[in-house]
Design a protein around this motif. Structure first.
Motif, PDB file in Angstrom:
ATOM      1  N   ILE A   3      79.605 -27.446   5.107  1.00  0.00           N
ATOM      2  CA  ILE A   3      79.227 -28.063   6.346  1.00  0.00           C
ATOM      3  C   ILE A   3      77.660 -27.664   6.341  1.00  0.00           C
ATOM      4  O   ILE A   3      77.134 -26.762   6.249  1.00  0.00           O
ATOM      5  CB  ILE A   3      79.724 -27.466   7.538  1.00  0.00           C
ATOM      6  CG1 ILE A   3      81.395 -27.528   7.365  1.00  0.00           C
ATOM      7  CG2 ILE A   3      79.167 -27.827   8.752  1.00  0.00           C
ATOM      8  CD1 ILE A   3      82.269 -26.835   8.711  1.00  0.00           C
ATOM      9  N   TYR A   4      77.144 -29.012   6.503  1.00  0.00           N
ATOM     10  CA  TYR A   4      75.566 -28.952   6.533  1.00  0.00           C
ATOM     11  C   TYR A   4      75.129 -29.209   7.878  1.00  0.00           C
ATOM     12  O   TYR A   4      75.744 -29.966   8.655  1.00  0.00           O
ATOM     13  CB  TYR A   4      74.911 -30.123   5.661  1.00  0.00           C
ATOM     14  CG  TYR A   4      75.275 -29.948   4.008  1.00  0.00           C
ATOM     15  CD1 TYR A   4      74.197 -29.467   3.496  1.00  0.00           C
ATOM     16  CD2 TYR A   4      76.236 -30.889   3.590  1.00  0.00           C
ATOM     17  CE1 TYR A   4      74.407 -29.426   1.860  1.00  0.00           C
ATOM     18  CE2 TYR A   4      76.528 -30.448   2.106  1.00  0.00           C
ATOM     19  CZ  TYR A   4      75.608 -29.860   1.498  1.00  0.00           C
ATOM     20  OH  TYR A   4      75.760 -29.833  -0.124  1.00  0.00           O
ATOM     21  N   GLY A   5      74.023 -28.531   8.153  1.00  0.00           N
ATOM     22  CA  GLY A   5      73.448 -28.920   9.550  1.00  0.00           C
ATOM     23  C   GLY A   5      72.057 -29.488   9.351  1.00  0.00           C
ATOM     24  O   GLY A   5      71.258 -29.056   8.399  1.00  0.00           O
ATOM     25  N   THR A  45      83.504 -32.666   3.585  1.00  0.00           N
ATOM     26  CA  THR A  45      82.223 -32.372   3.953  1.00  0.00           C
ATOM     27  C   THR A  45      81.553 -32.696   5.174  1.00  0.00           C
ATOM     28  O   THR A  45      81.896 -34.151   5.317  1.00  0.00           O
ATOM     29  CB  THR A  45      81.100 -33.047   2.780  1.00  0.00           C
ATOM     30  OG1 THR A  45      81.634 -32.482   1.434  1.00  0.00           O
ATOM     31  CG2 THR A  45      79.680 -32.657   2.632  1.00  0.00           C
ATOM     32  N   PHE A  46      80.855 -31.996   5.872  1.00  0.00           N
ATOM     33  CA  PHE A  46      80.417 -32.593   7.292  1.00  0.00           C
ATOM     34  C   PHE A  46      78.842 -32.471   7.157  1.00  0.00           C
ATOM     35  O   PHE A  46      78.380 -31.411   6.865  1.00  0.00           O
ATOM     36  CB  PHE A  46      81.055 -31.731   8.256  1.00  0.00           C
ATOM     37  CG  PHE A  46      82.702 -32.103   8.384  1.00  0.00           C
ATOM     38  CD1 PHE A  46      82.935 -33.394   9.313  1.00  0.00           C
ATOM     39  CD2 PHE A  46      83.451 -31.392   8.145  1.00  0.00           C
ATOM     40  CE1 PHE A  46      84.222 -33.570   9.497  1.00  0.00           C
ATOM     41  CE2 PHE A  46      85.005 -31.710   8.224  1.00  0.00           C
ATOM     42  CZ  PHE A  46      85.159 -32.707   8.829  1.00  0.00           C
ATOM     43  N   VAL A  47      78.319 -33.570   7.751  1.00  0.00           N
ATOM     44  CA  VAL A  47      76.709 -33.107   7.896  1.00  0.00           C
ATOM     45  C   VAL A  47      76.595 -33.574   9.477  1.00  0.00           C
ATOM     46  O   VAL A  47      76.832 -34.646   9.824  1.00  0.00           O
ATOM     47  CB  VAL A  47      75.770 -34.189   7.033  1.00  0.00           C
ATOM     48  CG1 VAL A  47      74.435 -34.155   7.429  1.00  0.00           C
ATOM     49  CG2 VAL A  47      76.325 -34.156   5.675  1.00  0.00           C
ATOM     50  N   PHE A  69      77.101 -23.612   9.896  1.00  0.00           N
ATOM     51  CA  PHE A  69      76.255 -24.433   8.762  1.00  0.00           C
ATOM     52  C   PHE A  69      76.285 -23.468   7.582  1.00  0.00           C
ATOM     53  O   PHE A  69      75.586 -22.646   7.660  1.00  0.00           O
ATOM     54  CB  PHE A  69      74.813 -24.577   9.356  1.00  0.00           C
ATOM     55  CG  PHE A  69      74.658 -25.518  10.499  1.00  0.00           C
ATOM     56  CD1 PHE A  69      75.841 -26.710  10.551  1.00  0.00           C
ATOM     57  CD2 PHE A  69      73.769 -25.655  11.344  1.00  0.00           C
ATOM     58  CE1 PHE A  69      75.868 -27.379  11.818  1.00  0.00           C
ATOM     59  CE2 PHE A  69      73.634 -26.445  12.661  1.00  0.00           C
ATOM     60  CZ  PHE A  69      74.763 -27.364  12.727  1.00  0.00           C
ATOM     61  N   GLU A  70      76.623 -23.814   6.488  1.00  0.00           N
ATOM     62  CA  GLU A  70      76.732 -23.318   5.298  1.00  0.00           C
ATOM     63  C   GLU A  70      75.230 -23.533   4.859  1.00  0.00           C
ATOM     64  O   GLU A  70      74.666 -22.666   4.268  1.00  0.00           O
ATOM     65  CB  GLU A  70      77.810 -23.754   4.140  1.00  0.00           C
ATOM     66  CG  GLU A  70      77.540 -23.015   2.898  1.00  0.00           C
ATOM     67  CD  GLU A  70      78.618 -23.355   1.870  1.00  0.00           C
ATOM     68  OE1 GLU A  70      78.437 -23.056   0.722  1.00  0.00           O
ATOM     69  OE2 GLU A  70      79.707 -24.009   2.304  1.00  0.00           O
ATOM     70  N   GLU A  71      74.762 -24.841   4.786  1.00  0.00           N
ATOM     71  CA  GLU A  71      73.480 -25.006   4.357  1.00  0.00           C
ATOM     72  C   GLU A  71      72.619 -25.923   5.642  1.00  0.00           C
ATOM     73  O   GLU A  71      73.473 -26.222   6.441  1.00  0.00           O
ATOM     74  CB  GLU A  71      73.289 -25.852   3.163  1.00  0.00           C
ATOM     75  CG  GLU A  71      73.825 -25.093   2.054  1.00  0.00           C
ATOM     76  CD  GLU A  71      73.365 -25.913   0.564  1.00  0.00           C
ATOM     77  OE1 GLU A  71      72.621 -26.761   0.735  1.00  0.00           O
ATOM     78  OE2 GLU A  71      74.192 -25.693  -0.470  1.00  0.00           O
ATOM     79  N   VAL A  72      71.701 -25.364   5.539  1.00  0.00           N
ATOM     80  CA  VAL A  72      70.523 -26.178   6.735  1.00  0.00           C
ATOM     81  C   VAL A  72      69.635 -27.014   6.088  1.00  0.00           C
ATOM     82  O   VAL A  72      68.824 -26.566   5.096  1.00  0.00           O
ATOM     83  CB  VAL A  72      70.080 -25.030   7.508  1.00  0.00           C
ATOM     84  CG1 VAL A  72      69.111 -23.974   7.119  1.00  0.00           C
ATOM     85  CG2 VAL A  72      69.198 -25.881   8.949  1.00  0.00           C
ATOM     86  N   ILE A  73      69.565 -28.220   6.621  1.00  0.00           N
ATOM     87  CA  ILE A  73      68.472 -29.111   6.146  1.00  0.00           C
ATOM     88  C   ILE A  73      67.631 -29.542   7.439  1.00  0.00           C
ATOM     89  O   ILE A  73      68.041 -29.856   8.385  1.00  0.00           O
ATOM     90  CB  ILE A  73      69.193 -30.589   5.534  1.00  0.00           C
ATOM     91  CG1 ILE A  73      70.145 -30.196   4.739  1.00  0.00           C
ATOM     92  CG2 ILE A  73      68.203 -31.489   5.302  1.00  0.00           C
ATOM     93  CD1 ILE A  73      71.137 -31.291   4.430  1.00  0.00           C
TER      94      ILE A  73
END
Length: 291
Positions: free
Chosen positions: A31-33, A185-187, A200-204
């Motif tokens: 899950i991306y933010g 996968t979610f963005v 959020f596992e990762e943040v962009i």
């Protein structure tokens, strides 16, 4: 493990660059933010990644295949865009039922049972036209399409806009449930950073059309610090470090520091060192510059 990769993406509108040389790699099962200020290029980036908008330059591929006009790839992607009552799109004149029927026709993995369950849970009036829905109800339609699409890579643009705190909390619960069950996968592009940061596992972070940062959220927070105290003491403690979002009040000074490998904050100085939230880190990076 599937990957969606954008390389050297440039997008111009009327001679103005909205995206500039963007490289981005998204892996399945996360899950991306996606966060950034208004006009940073977030929605444009999502539309290019999902082939709803062509890049001026650069490429987007999914597991090595080009995304643009490739039905085999597009069935793995869903971009559930933010709906707007005032936009001139054809969607606004449709009833909710018609809009969902079209979504089902275009999304090959559509989950009819899940869609029906969410219509009931959200108390959506499917006979209403999109243009007659409240802001919150528009967001619920966006969320419903995203979840029921069952697309391997699902992108949501401001999904909680207009929702009250109870509805927003329920959205995050539904998202985590779906992620746990399927590994999709979610963005998620959002301005409401604080309450979403935990999922959020990762943040962009996007700033002025460029990727400013892409990092594991917890690792980013682990290397982030908020330092405050007398200006002289802060300068000594942070000697050699880059200070973000520096603020002065009289002889006091405060700033956010993101430590790089091998860096430390000096000890033995009369300063306060605290852990900033993801929102404060974002403001520091996209705020008033560095020192």
């Amino acid at each position: 493990m599937s990957k969606l990769i954008g390389k050297g993406i440039v997008k111009n509108y009327g001679g103005k660059a909205v995206l500039e040389d963007v490289d981005l790699e998204l892996e399945s099962g996360k899950i991306y933010g996606l966060i950034g200020r208004n006009g940073a290029g977030k929605t444009t980036l999502l539309s290019v990644l999902t082939a709803q908008n062509p890049a001026t330059k650069g490429s987007v591929s999914f597991d090595g295949e080009p995304v643009w006009e490739n039905p085999r790839v597009l069935e793995h992607l869903c971009f559930s865009r933010e709906l707007n009552q005032l936009s001139g799109s054809n969607a606004n004149t449709m009833k909710v039922k018609e809009y969902l029927e079209i979504a089902a026709a275009y999304l090959p993995h559509w989950d009819k049972k899940l869609a029906a369950r969410l219509v009931k849970e959200f108390d959506l009036d499917v006979k209403k036209k999109i243009c007659k829905l409240s802001k919150g109800m528009l967001s619920m339609v966006t969320i419903l399409v995203a979840l029921a699409s069952k697309a391997e890579f699902t992108f949501l643009d401001e999904p909680v806009a207009g929702l009250d705190v109870v509805a927003r909390e329920r959205f995050y619960e539904l998202l985590v449930e779906e992620f746990s069950e399927t590994g999709r996968t979610f963005v998620i592009s959002t301005h409401i950073i604080e309450e979403a940061s935990d999922i959020f596992e990762e943040v962009i972070i996007v700033d002025k059309g460029r990727i400013l940062l892409k990092e594991n959220t917890q690792e980013l927070l682990d290397r982030s610090f908020y330092i405050s105290g007398h200006e002289r003491e802060v300068d000594k403690a942070a000697a050699g470090l880059t200070l973000h979002h520096v603020e002065h009040m009289g002889r006091s000074k405060s700033a956010v520091v993101l430590l790089k490998p091998g860096q430390t904050i000096g000890e033995g100085y009369d300063v306060s060192v605290q852990r900033p939230s993801l929102q404060k880190v974002f403001v520091a990076l996209c705020g008033n510059g560095t020192e």
